[in-house]
Design a protein around this motif. Structure first.
Motif, PDB file in Angstrom:
ATOM      1  N   ALA A   1      -6.524  -6.869  -8.577  1.00 13.65           N
ATOM      2  CA  ALA A   1      -6.811  -5.613  -7.875  1.00 13.65           C
ATOM      3  C   ALA A   1      -6.143  -5.550  -6.510  1.00 13.65           C
ATOM      4  O   ALA A   1      -6.326  -4.576  -5.776  1.00 13.65           O
ATOM      5  CB  ALA A   1      -8.313  -5.425  -7.721  1.00 13.65           C
ATOM      6  N   ILE A   2      -5.358  -6.568  -6.154  1.00  7.39           N
ATOM      7  CA  ILE A   2      -4.755  -6.622  -4.821  1.00  7.39           C
ATOM      8  C   ILE A   2      -3.820  -5.444  -4.581  1.00  7.39           C
ATOM      9  O   ILE A   2      -3.837  -4.821  -3.511  1.00  7.39           O
ATOM     10  CB  ILE A   2      -4.020  -7.959  -4.619  1.00  7.39           C
ATOM     11  CG1 ILE A   2      -5.030  -9.094  -4.451  1.00  7.39           C
ATOM     12  CG2 ILE A   2      -3.112  -7.904  -3.390  1.00  7.39           C
ATOM     13  CD1 ILE A   2      -4.417 -10.470  -4.297  1.00  7.39           C
ATOM     14  N   THR A   3      -2.995  -5.102  -5.572  1.00  4.39           N
ATOM     15  CA  THR A   3      -2.061  -3.982  -5.402  1.00  4.39           C
ATOM     16  C   THR A   3      -2.820  -2.684  -5.135  1.00  4.39           C
ATOM     17  O   THR A   3      -2.464  -1.910  -4.233  1.00  4.39           O
ATOM     18  CB  THR A   3      -1.176  -3.832  -6.646  1.00  4.39           C
ATOM     19  OG1 THR A   3      -0.401  -5.022  -6.825  1.00  4.39           O
ATOM     20  CG2 THR A   3      -0.221  -2.649  -6.484  1.00  4.39           C
ATOM     21  N   HIS A   4      -3.854  -2.437  -5.909  1.00  3.25           N
ATOM     22  CA  HIS A   4      -4.664  -1.233  -5.709  1.00  3.25           C
ATOM     23  C   HIS A   4      -5.314  -1.248  -4.329  1.00  3.25           C
ATOM     24  O   HIS A   4      -5.357  -0.213  -3.639  1.00  3.25           O
ATOM     25  CB  HIS A   4      -5.734  -1.148  -6.797  1.00  3.25           C
ATOM     26  CG  HIS A   4      -6.700  -0.020  -6.627  1.00  3.25           C
ATOM     27  ND1 HIS A   4      -6.314   1.306  -6.566  1.00  3.25           N
ATOM     28  CD2 HIS A   4      -8.068  -0.008  -6.487  1.00  3.25           C
ATOM     29  CE1 HIS A   4      -7.372   2.076  -6.407  1.00  3.25           C
ATOM     30  NE2 HIS A   4      -8.443   1.298  -6.351  1.00  3.25           N
ATOM     31  N   PHE A   5      -5.801  -2.403  -3.916  1.00  5.64           N
ATOM     32  CA  PHE A   5      -6.424  -2.535  -2.601  1.00  5.64           C
ATOM     33  C   PHE A   5      -5.417  -2.213  -1.500  1.00  5.64           C
ATOM     34  O   PHE A   5      -5.718  -1.455  -0.565  1.00  5.64           O
ATOM     35  CB  PHE A   5      -6.965  -3.955  -2.429  1.00  5.64           C
ATOM     36  CG  PHE A   5      -7.707  -4.189  -1.146  1.00  5.64           C
ATOM     37  CD1 PHE A   5      -8.951  -3.619  -0.931  1.00  5.64           C
ATOM     38  CD2 PHE A   5      -7.169  -4.981  -0.145  1.00  5.64           C
ATOM     39  CE1 PHE A   5      -9.654  -3.841   0.250  1.00  5.64           C
ATOM     40  CE2 PHE A   5      -7.863  -5.214   1.041  1.00  5.64           C
ATOM     41  CZ  PHE A   5      -9.098  -4.643   1.234  1.00  5.64           C
ATOM     42  N   ASP A   6      -4.215  -2.767  -1.604  1.00  6.87           N
ATOM     43  CA  ASP A   6      -3.155  -2.488  -0.629  1.00  6.87           C
ATOM     44  C   ASP A   6      -2.866  -0.992  -0.536  1.00  6.87           C
ATOM     45  O   ASP A   6      -2.726  -0.429   0.560  1.00  6.87           O
ATOM     46  CB  ASP A   6      -1.872  -3.228  -1.004  1.00  6.87           C
ATOM     47  CG  ASP A   6      -1.864  -4.673  -0.536  1.00  6.87           C
ATOM     48  OD1 ASP A   6      -2.616  -4.999   0.392  1.00  6.87           O
ATOM     49  OD2 ASP A   6      -1.110  -5.480  -1.103  1.00  6.87           O
ATOM     50  N   GLU A   7      -2.744  -0.363  -1.686  1.00  2.00           N
ATOM     51  CA  GLU A   7      -2.388   1.060  -1.718  1.00  2.00           C
ATOM     52  C   GLU A   7      -3.480   1.921  -1.086  1.00  2.00           C
ATOM     53  O   GLU A   7      -3.184   2.849  -0.332  1.00  2.00           O
ATOM     54  CB  GLU A   7      -2.140   1.490  -3.165  1.00  2.00           C
ATOM     55  CG  GLU A   7      -0.887   0.876  -3.778  1.00  2.00           C
ATOM     56  CD  GLU A   7      -0.756   1.155  -5.259  1.00  2.00           C
ATOM     57  OE1 GLU A   7       0.317   0.903  -5.834  1.00  2.00           O
ATOM     58  OE2 GLU A   7      -1.749   1.629  -5.866  1.00  2.00           O
ATOM     59  N   ARG A   8      -4.730   1.610  -1.380  1.00  2.00           N
ATOM     60  CA  ARG A   8      -5.816   2.419  -0.836  1.00  2.00           C
ATOM     61  C   ARG A   8      -5.954   2.215   0.666  1.00  2.00           C
ATOM     62  O   ARG A   8      -6.197   3.170   1.410  1.00  2.00           O
ATOM     63  CB  ARG A   8      -7.140   2.070  -1.529  1.00  2.00           C
ATOM     64  CG  ARG A   8      -7.234   2.577  -2.938  1.00  2.00           C
ATOM     65  CD  ARG A   8      -7.322   4.101  -2.996  1.00  2.00           C
ATOM     66  NE  ARG A   8      -8.617   4.581  -2.547  1.00  2.00           N
ATOM     67  CZ  ARG A   8      -8.819   5.421  -1.545  1.00  2.00           C
ATOM     68  NH1 ARG A   8      -7.796   5.882  -0.844  1.00  2.00           N
ATOM     69  NH2 ARG A   8     -10.022   5.831  -1.217  1.00  2.00           N
ATOM     70  N   ILE A   9      -5.795   0.977   1.133  1.00  5.00           N
ATOM     71  CA  ILE A   9      -5.881   0.749   2.582  1.00  5.00           C
ATOM     72  C   ILE A   9      -4.729   1.460   3.284  1.00  5.00           C
ATOM     73  O   ILE A   9      -4.907   2.024   4.379  1.00  5.00           O
ATOM     74  CB  ILE A   9      -5.865  -0.760   2.899  1.00  5.00           C
ATOM     75  CG1 ILE A   9      -7.106  -1.431   2.313  1.00  5.00           C
ATOM     76  CG2 ILE A   9      -5.823  -0.981   4.406  1.00  5.00           C
ATOM     77  CD1 ILE A   9      -8.422  -0.874   2.790  1.00  5.00           C
TER      78      ILE A   9
END
Length: 314
Positions: free
Chosen positions: A106-114
Motif C-alpha cells: 500500500a506504500i504507493t497508494h499512501f505516497d499518492e494520497r499524501i
C-alpha cells in the motif's frame, strides 16, 4: 503472480509478529504548523495578575493570535485532520511515538494520497494568505494592548506543511559484522516491539468493534420519548467500513476476535440504514443478534485486560 506468492509466503510465517515484520512497513506522518497561541510576556502576566490581586509567577496566561474559527483557517486545519484520518485508517499502531505500520503493497497508494493532501494544503494556505491581513487586523482589535506585530510572520506561506517518511524498524545490517552481539540484542529488541504491536493491533480492533457495536445496539434498542431513537447512516456504514479495514489489516493473532468480527459482519451484511428505520421487526432482530455479540465482547474484555505498551521503556 508475485503478489500471490508473497501472500502465500506471509501465510506460512509462524507468528503474528513475524507476519507483521514481513508484510508491513513503518510510516510516519509529520506536520509543520503555525502556532496560534503564545504565552504572555512577564510584564503582561504581571499586569493580568494585578487585576486578580495575585502574583505573576503563579499565573499562567496566553493569547490567541488568530481566529481559528475563520473559514479560511478551518479549511487549512481540516486537511490536517483528513490526512491523519487517512493515515490511521490504513495502518496499525506501533509502540514508537508517531510511527504506524502500513502494508508494504500500500506504500504507493499512501505516497499518492499524501501528495494530494500536500497539494490541497498548499491551495488552502494560499487562500488563507489572501485573508491574512484581515485576520491580523481582527486580532489587533480583539487583543488590544496584548497585540504585537512581532508575533506574526510576514506571510503564512510555508508555515503549514505535511511530510511523511518510512523510518527503519530493523537493526542496521552493518552491526552484524561490526558487533554480532549488539546486532542480536537489537534483533531481540525489535522483535519485542513487534510483539507489542500485535497486542496494540488487537486492542485497537477490539476497542473499535466494541464501540461500534455498542453504539448501533443502543440506537436500535433504545427509545427517546417513547419512540425509537433516531440514528444516522454512519451507525451502520462505520461498522461496514471497519469490516473492510479489518479484512485488509488483520494479522490473525486472535481467533476469538476474528470470530466476533465475522459474526457481527454476518448480522449486518445487506442491511441498510433505511431498512432499520422502516421495519420494527428488522430493528429488533438485528438488535438482539448484536446484543449477543456485545455480551461476547464484554467477556473478551474481562479475559484480556488492556496492556500498557505505548512508550514503555526498553
Amino acid at each position: 503472480m508475485s503478489t500471490l506468492l508473497e501472500n502465500d509466503q506471509a501465510e506460512s510465517i509462524s507468528t503474528p509478529a513475524r507476519r507483521l515484520q514481513a508484510t508491513m512497513a513503518a510510516a510516519r506522518l509529520s506536520f509543520t504548523w503555525f502556532g496560534v497561541r503564545k504565552s504572555l510576556s512577564t510584564r503582561q502576566r504581571d499586569q493580568a495578575a494585578d487585576s486578580f490581586g495575585a502574583e505573576g509567577k503563579f499565573l499562567s496566561a496566553g493569547k490567541k493570535l488568530l481566529d481559528t474559527s475563520h473559514p479560511a483557517f478551518r479549511a487549512v486545519t481540516a486537511i490536517r485532520g483528513q490526512a491523519i484520518h487517512f493515515w490511521k485508517g490504513m495502518s496499525l499502531p506501533f509502540p514508537e511515538p508517531g510511527v504506524r505500520l502500513i502494508r508494504q503493497d500500500a506504500i504507493t497508494h499512501f505516497d499518492e494520497r499524501i501528495a494530494q493532501f500536500q497539494e490541497d494544503l498548499g491551495d488552502a494556505v494560499v487562500e488563507l494568505e489572501g485573508r491574512y491581513d484581515e485576520l491580523r487586523q481582527a486580532a489587533r482589535e480583539r487583543l488590544g494592548e496584548l497585540y504585537s506585530a512581532e508575533d506574526y510572520p510576514p506571510t503564512v506561506v510555508g508555515m503549514f506543511e505535511i511530510d511523511h517518511d518510512y523510518p527503519s524498524v530493523e537493526p542496521p545490517h552493518y552491526l552484524r559484522q561490526l558487533c554480532p552481539e549488539l546486532y542480536e540484542h537489537e534483533c531481540q529488541r525489535m522483535q519485542a516491539r513487534f510483539d507489542d504491536a500485535v497486542q496494540l493491533a488487537e486492542q485497537a480492533f477490539f476497542s473499535e468493534l466494541t464501540h461500534l457495536v455498542d453504539h448501533l445496539t443502543d440506537r436500535l434498542s433504545g427509545q427517546s420519548d417513547g419512540k425509537p431513537k433516531v440514528f444516522r447512516d454512519t451507525a451502520v456504514t462505520n461498522l461496514t467500513e471497519f469490516f473492510e479495514r479489518f479484512r485488509l489489516l488483520n494479522i490473525r493473532s486472535s481467533p476469538q476476535l476474528d470470530e466476533l468480527v465475522q459474526r457481527a459482519q454476518e448480522i449486518v451484511v445487506g442491511v441498510s440504514p433505511q431498512q432499520l428505520r422502516d421495519s420494527t421487526n428488522v430493528r429488533q432482530q438485528i438488535s438482539a443478534q448484536l446484543g449477543a455479540v456485545q455480551a461476547s465482547l464484554d467477556g473478551l474484555l474481562i479475559d484480556r485486560p488492556r496492556r500498557n505498551i505505548l512508550r514503555r521503556p526498553r
